[in-house]
Design a protein around this motif. Sequence first.
Motif, mmCIF file in Angstrom:
data_model
loop_
_atom_site.group_PDB
_atom_site.id
_atom_site.type_symbol
_atom_site.label_atom_id
_atom_site.label_comp_id
_atom_site.label_asym_id
_atom_site.label_seq_id
_atom_site.Cartn_x
_atom_site.Cartn_y
_atom_site.Cartn_z
ATOM 1 N N THR A 205 0.738 -1.118 0.049
ATOM 2 C CA THR A 205 -0.136 0.125 0.152
ATOM 3 C C THR A 205 0.961 1.133 0.117
ATOM 4 O O THR A 205 1.607 1.259 0.579
ATOM 5 C CB THR A 205 -0.871 0.031 1.284
ATOM 6 O OG1 THR A 205 -1.838 -1.252 1.318
ATOM 7 C CG2 THR A 205 -1.786 1.237 1.440
ATOM 8 N N TRP B 200 -9.981 3.178 -10.416
ATOM 9 C CA TRP B 200 -9.885 2.041 -9.265
ATOM 10 C C TRP B 200 -10.950 2.271 -8.295
ATOM 11 O O TRP B 200 -11.779 3.518 -8.282
ATOM 12 C CB TRP B 200 -8.616 2.436 -8.532
ATOM 13 C CG TRP B 200 -7.482 1.912 -9.171
ATOM 14 C CD1 TRP B 200 -7.334 1.354 -10.406
ATOM 15 C CD2 TRP B 200 -6.021 1.719 -8.657
ATOM 16 N NE1 TRP B 200 -6.061 1.181 -10.936
ATOM 17 C CE2 TRP B 200 -5.334 1.559 -9.912
ATOM 18 C CE3 TRP B 200 -5.514 2.504 -7.799
ATOM 19 C CZ2 TRP B 200 -3.950 1.676 -9.617
ATOM 20 C CZ3 TRP B 200 -4.202 2.466 -7.395
ATOM 21 C CH2 TRP B 200 -3.242 1.954 -8.585
ATOM 22 N N HIS C 39 -12.940 1.270 -1.462
ATOM 23 C CA HIS C 39 -13.369 0.092 -0.721
ATOM 24 C C HIS C 39 -15.014 0.363 -0.352
ATOM 25 O O HIS C 39 -15.141 1.276 0.083
ATOM 26 C CB HIS C 39 -12.370 -0.033 0.582
ATOM 27 C CG HIS C 39 -12.696 -1.488 1.367
ATOM 28 N ND1 HIS C 39 -13.774 -1.484 2.175
ATOM 29 C CD2 HIS C 39 -12.133 -2.472 1.370
ATOM 30 C CE1 HIS C 39 -13.838 -2.546 2.646
ATOM 31 N NE2 HIS C 39 -12.835 -3.242 2.190
ATOM 32 N N LEU D 217 -9.577 3.426 1.636
ATOM 33 C CA LEU D 217 -8.688 2.554 0.874
ATOM 34 C C LEU D 217 -9.363 2.738 -0.636
ATOM 35 O O LEU D 217 -10.359 2.479 -0.999
ATOM 36 C CB LEU D 217 -8.845 1.398 1.429
ATOM 37 C CG LEU D 217 -7.903 0.168 0.562
ATOM 38 C CD1 LEU D 217 -6.353 0.550 0.857
ATOM 39 C CD2 LEU D 217 -8.151 -1.157 1.203
ATOM 40 N N GLN E 262 -8.729 0.737 -3.895
ATOM 41 C CA GLN E 262 -8.014 -0.709 -4.486
ATOM 42 C C GLN E 262 -7.560 -0.528 -6.074
ATOM 43 O O GLN E 262 -8.837 -0.417 -6.750
ATOM 44 C CB GLN E 262 -9.107 -1.790 -4.065
ATOM 45 C CG GLN E 262 -9.329 -1.556 -2.446
ATOM 46 C CD GLN E 262 -10.228 -2.754 -2.181
ATOM 47 O OE1 GLN E 262 -11.621 -2.549 -2.606
ATOM 48 N NE2 GLN E 262 -10.038 -3.780 -1.198
ATOM 49 N N ASP F 239 -2.849 -0.681 -3.524
ATOM 50 C CA ASP F 239 -3.704 0.003 -2.977
ATOM 51 C C ASP F 239 -3.199 1.554 -2.531
ATOM 52 O O ASP F 239 -2.004 1.491 -2.231
ATOM 53 C CB ASP F 239 -3.845 -0.749 -1.477
ATOM 54 C CG ASP F 239 -4.674 -1.820 -1.638
ATOM 55 O OD1 ASP F 239 -5.241 -2.062 -2.939
ATOM 56 O OD2 ASP F 239 -4.773 -2.632 -1.074
#
Length: 128
Positions: A6, A27, A30, A41, A43, A47
């Motif tokens: 990450t 992307w 989350h 976050l 993903q 990340d």
Amino acid sequence: MIDVHTVTIDCAQPYELATFWSSATGWEIHPGDGKEDDEVLLQGAFDLLFIRVPDGKSVKNRIHLDVTGTDGTTRDQEVERLLGLGATIHDDRREPTGVGWVTMLDPEGNEFCVCRAEYERARQHLPE
């Protein structure tokens, strides 16, 4: 050996900054993360974790992302698209020959560079 799991980015508004980067990269945020969360976050290929901190950005980033277009888009097309998403140009290093990059700032002032993708660099070497 290590594996980068990450990349964490300190910021004032984690959800808003994650939303910018989600629009930039495609992307997904989350599904359990929300607008009021202190950590959000994103993903993707790796990340990105956006964490709320009380301190504002005061100096140049010590680490930054270099990004390229995908699916045949050019560096210049991506610069225009990112401007439309809320990024700004910090330093334009493009040269008339086509080489170079553009250093941009995300909505919280974090630097990132937009470079030519490998397919764009390869096209420049083909006869026209």
